[in-house]
Motif scaffolding. Structure first.
Motif, PDB file in Angstrom:
ATOM      1  N   TYR A   1     -16.762  -9.000 -32.803  1.00 55.36           N
ATOM      2  CA  TYR A   1     -16.258  -9.319 -31.473  1.00 55.36           C
ATOM      3  C   TYR A   1     -16.001  -8.089 -30.610  1.00 55.36           C
ATOM      4  O   TYR A   1     -16.134  -8.165 -29.390  1.00 55.36           O
ATOM      5  CB  TYR A   1     -14.969 -10.147 -31.578  1.00 55.36           C
ATOM      6  N   TYR A   2     -15.612  -6.984 -31.206  1.00 56.60           N
ATOM      7  CA  TYR A   2     -15.196  -5.849 -30.391  1.00 56.60           C
ATOM      8  C   TYR A   2     -16.270  -4.782 -30.199  1.00 56.60           C
ATOM      9  O   TYR A   2     -16.157  -3.954 -29.309  1.00 56.60           O
ATOM     10  CB  TYR A   2     -13.940  -5.200 -30.982  1.00 56.60           C
ATOM     11  N   GLN A   3     -17.295  -4.793 -31.012  1.00 53.67           N
ATOM     12  CA  GLN A   3     -18.294  -3.734 -30.919  1.00 53.67           C
ATOM     13  C   GLN A   3     -19.010  -3.733 -29.574  1.00 53.67           C
ATOM     14  O   GLN A   3     -19.392  -2.680 -29.070  1.00 53.67           O
ATOM     15  CB  GLN A   3     -19.313  -3.877 -32.052  1.00 53.67           C
ATOM     16  N   LEU A   4     -19.164  -4.916 -28.970  1.00 58.67           N
ATOM     17  CA  LEU A   4     -19.896  -5.020 -27.706  1.00 58.67           C
ATOM     18  C   LEU A   4     -18.976  -5.081 -26.489  1.00 58.67           C
ATOM     19  O   LEU A   4     -19.439  -5.363 -25.388  1.00 58.67           O
ATOM     20  CB  LEU A   4     -20.800  -6.252 -27.732  1.00 58.67           C
ATOM     21  N   THR A   5     -17.690  -4.818 -26.686  1.00 55.57           N
ATOM     22  CA  THR A   5     -16.763  -4.886 -25.551  1.00 55.57           C
ATOM     23  C   THR A   5     -16.510  -3.524 -24.917  1.00 55.57           C
ATOM     24  O   THR A   5     -15.926  -3.458 -23.840  1.00 55.57           O
ATOM     25  CB  THR A   5     -15.406  -5.451 -25.996  1.00 55.57           C
ATOM     26  N   GLY A   6     -16.901  -2.452 -25.581  1.00 57.81           N
ATOM     27  CA  GLY A   6     -16.604  -1.130 -25.047  1.00 57.81           C
ATOM     28  C   GLY A   6     -15.182  -0.677 -25.302  1.00 57.81           C
ATOM     29  O   GLY A   6     -14.731   0.310 -24.733  1.00 57.81           O
ATOM     30  N   MET A   7     -14.458  -1.397 -26.160  1.00 53.75           N
ATOM     31  CA  MET A   7     -13.098  -0.990 -26.518  1.00 53.75           C
ATOM     32  C   MET A   7     -13.159   0.100 -27.593  1.00 53.75           C
ATOM     33  O   MET A   7     -14.161   0.250 -28.284  1.00 53.75           O
ATOM     34  CB  MET A   7     -12.308  -2.197 -27.011  1.00 53.75           C
ATOM     35  N   PRO A   8     -12.072   0.860 -27.775  1.00 57.20           N
ATOM     36  CA  PRO A   8     -12.132   2.058 -28.620  1.00 57.20           C
ATOM     37  C   PRO A   8     -11.964   1.815 -30.105  1.00 57.20           C
ATOM     38  O   PRO A   8     -12.101   2.748 -30.897  1.00 57.20           O
ATOM     39  CB  PRO A   8     -10.959   2.898 -28.103  1.00 57.20           C
ATOM     40  N   TYR A   9     -11.671   0.583 -30.515  1.00 59.00           N
ATOM     41  CA  TYR A   9     -11.257   0.349 -31.886  1.00 59.00           C
ATOM     42  C   TYR A   9     -12.322   0.742 -32.909  1.00 59.00           C
ATOM     43  O   TYR A   9     -12.014   1.323 -33.952  1.00 59.00           O
ATOM     44  CB  TYR A   9     -10.885  -1.130 -32.072  1.00 59.00           C
ATOM     45  N   ILE A  10     -13.566   0.414 -32.637  1.00 57.44           N
ATOM     46  CA  ILE A  10     -14.621   0.652 -33.614  1.00 57.44           C
ATOM     47  C   ILE A  10     -14.909   2.144 -33.746  1.00 57.44           C
ATOM     48  O   ILE A  10     -15.105   2.660 -34.848  1.00 57.44           O
ATOM     49  CB  ILE A  10     -15.898  -0.118 -33.230  1.00 57.44           C
ATOM     50  N   ALA A  11     -14.922   2.851 -32.632  1.00 56.89           N
ATOM     51  CA  ALA A  11     -15.146   4.299 -32.686  1.00 56.89           C
ATOM     52  C   ALA A  11     -14.003   5.001 -33.411  1.00 56.89           C
ATOM     53  O   ALA A  11     -14.218   5.927 -34.206  1.00 56.89           O
ATOM     54  CB  ALA A  11     -15.310   4.854 -31.271  1.00 56.89           C
ATOM     55  N   GLY A  12     -12.773   4.555 -33.155  1.00 60.40           N
ATOM     56  CA  GLY A  12     -11.635   5.146 -33.860  1.00 60.40           C
ATOM     57  C   GLY A  12     -11.684   4.879 -35.344  1.00 60.40           C
ATOM     58  O   GLY A  12     -11.364   5.755 -36.165  1.00 60.40           O
ATOM     59  N   LEU A  13     -12.099   3.677 -35.715  1.00 57.49           N
ATOM     60  CA  LEU A  13     -12.225   3.343 -37.129  1.00 57.49           C
ATOM     61  C   LEU A  13     -13.292   4.194 -37.805  1.00 57.49           C
ATOM     62  O   LEU A  13     -13.133   4.611 -38.959  1.00 57.49           O
ATOM     63  CB  LEU A  13     -12.562   1.860 -37.273  1.00 57.49           C
ATOM     64  N   ALA A  14     -14.375   4.479 -37.092  1.00 58.33           N
ATOM     65  CA  ALA A  14     -15.420   5.343 -37.641  1.00 58.33           C
ATOM     66  C   ALA A  14     -14.863   6.735 -37.944  1.00 58.33           C
ATOM     67  O   ALA A  14     -15.213   7.348 -38.961  1.00 58.33           O
ATOM     68  CB  ALA A  14     -16.600   5.436 -36.680  1.00 58.33           C
ATOM     69  N   CYS A  15     -13.988   7.232 -37.071  1.00 59.55           N
ATOM     70  CA  CYS A  15     -13.366   8.536 -37.315  1.00 59.55           C
ATOM     71  C   CYS A  15     -12.509   8.504 -38.576  1.00 59.55           C
ATOM     72  O   CYS A  15     -12.510   9.464 -39.367  1.00 59.55           O
ATOM     73  CB  CYS A  15     -12.520   8.950 -36.116  1.00 59.55           C
ATOM     74  N   GLN A  16     -11.778   7.406 -38.776  1.00 56.48           N
ATOM     75  CA  GLN A  16     -10.951   7.318 -39.982  1.00 56.48           C
ATOM     76  C   GLN A  16     -11.819   7.215 -41.238  1.00 56.48           C
ATOM     77  O   GLN A  16     -11.513   7.838 -42.260  1.00 56.48           O
ATOM     78  CB  GLN A  16     -10.014   6.121 -39.884  1.00 56.48           C
ATOM     79  N   LEU A  17     -12.887   6.454 -41.168  1.00 57.61           N
ATOM     80  CA  LEU A  17     -13.787   6.351 -42.323  1.00 57.61           C
ATOM     81  C   LEU A  17     -14.424   7.699 -42.629  1.00 57.61           C
ATOM     82  O   LEU A  17     -14.621   8.052 -43.796  1.00 57.61           O
ATOM     83  CB  LEU A  17     -14.861   5.299 -42.053  1.00 57.61           C
ATOM     84  N   ALA A  18     -14.741   8.459 -41.579  1.00 58.79           N
ATOM     85  CA  ALA A  18     -15.296   9.806 -41.790  1.00 58.79           C
ATOM     86  C   ALA A  18     -14.285  10.695 -42.499  1.00 58.79           C
ATOM     87  O   ALA A  18     -14.622  11.448 -43.422  1.00 58.79           O
ATOM     88  CB  ALA A  18     -15.714  10.418 -40.452  1.00 58.79           C
ATOM     89  N   GLY A  19     -13.010  10.606 -42.063  1.00 59.48           N
ATOM     90  CA  GLY A  19     -11.981  11.405 -42.709  1.00 59.48           C
ATOM     91  C   GLY A  19     -11.764  11.025 -44.163  1.00 59.48           C
ATOM     92  O   GLY A  19     -11.617  11.883 -45.034  1.00 59.48           O
ATOM     93  N   ILE A  20     -11.760   9.709 -44.446  1.00 56.63           N
ATOM     94  CA  ILE A  20     -11.570   9.250 -45.828  1.00 56.63           C
ATOM     95  C   ILE A  20     -12.755   9.664 -46.704  1.00 56.63           C
ATOM     96  O   ILE A  20     -12.569  10.116 -47.849  1.00 56.63           O
ATOM     97  CB  ILE A  20     -11.390   7.718 -45.853  1.00 56.63           C
ATOM     98  N   TYR A  21     -13.956   9.506 -46.181  1.00 57.51           N
ATOM     99  CA  TYR A  21     -15.142   9.875 -46.969  1.00 57.51           C
ATOM    100  C   TYR A  21     -15.143  11.375 -47.272  1.00 57.51           C
ATOM    101  O   TYR A  21     -15.438  11.796 -48.403  1.00 57.51           O
ATOM    102  CB  TYR A  21     -16.411   9.479 -46.218  1.00 57.51           C
ATOM    103  N   TYR A  22     -14.811  12.178 -46.281  1.00 52.55           N
ATOM    104  CA  TYR A  22     -14.764  13.626 -46.496  1.00 52.55           C
ATOM    105  C   TYR A  22     -13.691  13.979 -47.520  1.00 52.55           C
ATOM    106  O   TYR A  22     -13.907  14.815 -48.413  1.00 52.55           O
ATOM    107  CB  TYR A  22     -14.503  14.322 -45.172  1.00 52.55           C
ATOM    108  N   LEU A  23     -12.530  13.328 -47.419  1.00 60.66           N
ATOM    109  CA  LEU A  23     -11.474  13.562 -48.408  1.00 60.66           C
ATOM    110  C   LEU A  23     -11.938  13.203 -49.809  1.00 60.66           C
ATOM    111  O   LEU A  23     -11.698  13.950 -50.768  1.00 60.66           O
ATOM    112  CB  LEU A  23     -10.245  12.717 -48.060  1.00 60.66           C
ATOM    113  N   HIS A  24     -12.603  12.068 -49.929  1.00 62.12           N
ATOM    114  CA  HIS A  24     -13.072  11.635 -51.241  1.00 62.12           C
ATOM    115  C   HIS A  24     -14.045  12.650 -51.829  1.00 62.12           C
ATOM    116  O   HIS A  24     -13.991  12.962 -53.030  1.00 62.12           O
ATOM    117  CB  HIS A  24     -13.736  10.270 -51.134  1.00 62.12           C
ATOM    118  N   CYS A  25     -14.937  13.166 -50.991  1.00 68.74           N
ATOM    119  CA  CYS A  25     -15.889  14.170 -51.473  1.00 68.74           C
ATOM    120  C   CYS A  25     -15.173  15.448 -51.901  1.00 68.74           C
ATOM    121  O   CYS A  25     -15.512  16.043 -52.934  1.00 68.74           O
ATOM    122  CB  CYS A  25     -16.919  14.476 -50.385  1.00 68.74           C
ATOM    123  N   LEU A  26     -14.182  15.871 -51.115  1.00 71.51           N
ATOM    124  CA  LEU A  26     -13.436  17.077 -51.466  1.00 71.51           C
ATOM    125  C   LEU A  26     -12.734  16.919 -52.808  1.00 71.51           C
ATOM    126  O   LEU A  26     -12.776  17.819 -53.662  1.00 71.51           O
ATOM    127  CB  LEU A  26     -12.396  17.381 -50.378  1.00 71.51           C
TER     128      LEU A  26
END
Length: 221
Positions: free
Chosen positions: A101-126
């Motif tokens: 529902y939100y990916q096509l609305t232009g709201m920031p939630y999905i982009a912000g979630l991508a940043c958190q997933l990037a941080g978690i993935y990088y932490l896991h690799c470290l």
């Protein structure tokens, strides 16, 4: 509208919704994309700059959705050592209300979630590779902090991510306490630095220099 108004007739700083507290960096990022491609985007919509600015935000959200799904697949594959399980997990993610529902609305939630997933993935690799240093923790913290300045309520998930970084084991022998502490300090420091820097600059530019002004700014969000 807030993005287009910012270029042609911005309101007074304290009343300018362009610098919304809850999404303090989302409109500025959209502004940069819209400014760079405003001619091409406007041409698609008959010269309508409002639709062009909206399209810029939607494009950012779509990129965030793709990046988040990719990172989640990689993270799940690393944790489970199973591509099918990772695929099922990612399909489940893409089937959630938030993505559909939100990916096509232009709201920031999905982009912000991508940043958190990037941080978690990088932490896991470290942690998996035993590279527990302050600098690398700070780099992961920058990604997490960026998610907060895109959508402030993501600050509520940071304690869980910090707990993950503190408790997950990289080997059967367990973590080196000093290295783990260094990683955690860097993680918290990196996230705090981004949030304080961005919000501090906006507060100065918008003349939010008193408790009353800051409270009103937050309340308007």
């Amino acid at each position: 509208k807030h993005i287009v108004d910012q270029r042609y007739h911005p309101p007074q700083p304290r009343e300018n919704p362009f610098w919304d507290f809850g999404h303090v960096l989302w409109r500025p990022i959209g502004y940069m994309v819209w400014s760079r491609f405003s001619g091409s985007l406007a041409a698609l919509f008959g010269g309508d700059q409002l639709l062009a600015a909206g399209a810029a935000l939607i494009a950012l959200s779509l990129v965030g959705g793709l990046a988040g799904a990719t990172l989640l697949f990689l993270l799940a594959a690393e944790i489970t050592q199973s591509s099918p399980v990772a695929a099922i997990t990612t399909i489940g993610y893409l089937s959630t209300n938030a993505i559909l529902y939100y990916q096509l609305t232009g709201m920031p939630y999905i982009a912000g979630l991508a940043c958190q997933l990037a941080g978690i993935y990088y932490l896991h690799c470290l942690i998996g590779e035993g590279r527990l240093t302050f600098v690398r923790g700070a780099a992961a913290g920058l990604l997490l902090g960026f998610s907060v300045v895109v959508w402030f309520p993501y600050v509520l998930s940071l304690p869980g991510i910090i707990c993950y970084a503190a408790l997950v084991r990289e080997s059967d022998e367990g973590p080196d306490l000093r290295q783990r502490v260094s990683l955690l300090v860097g993680l918290a420091g990196g996230a705090a630095a981004v949030v304080m820097l961005i919000y501090g600059c906006v507060m100065l530019a918008g003349h939010f220099t008193s408790i009353e002004a800051i409270s009103q700014w937050i309340a308007r969000s």
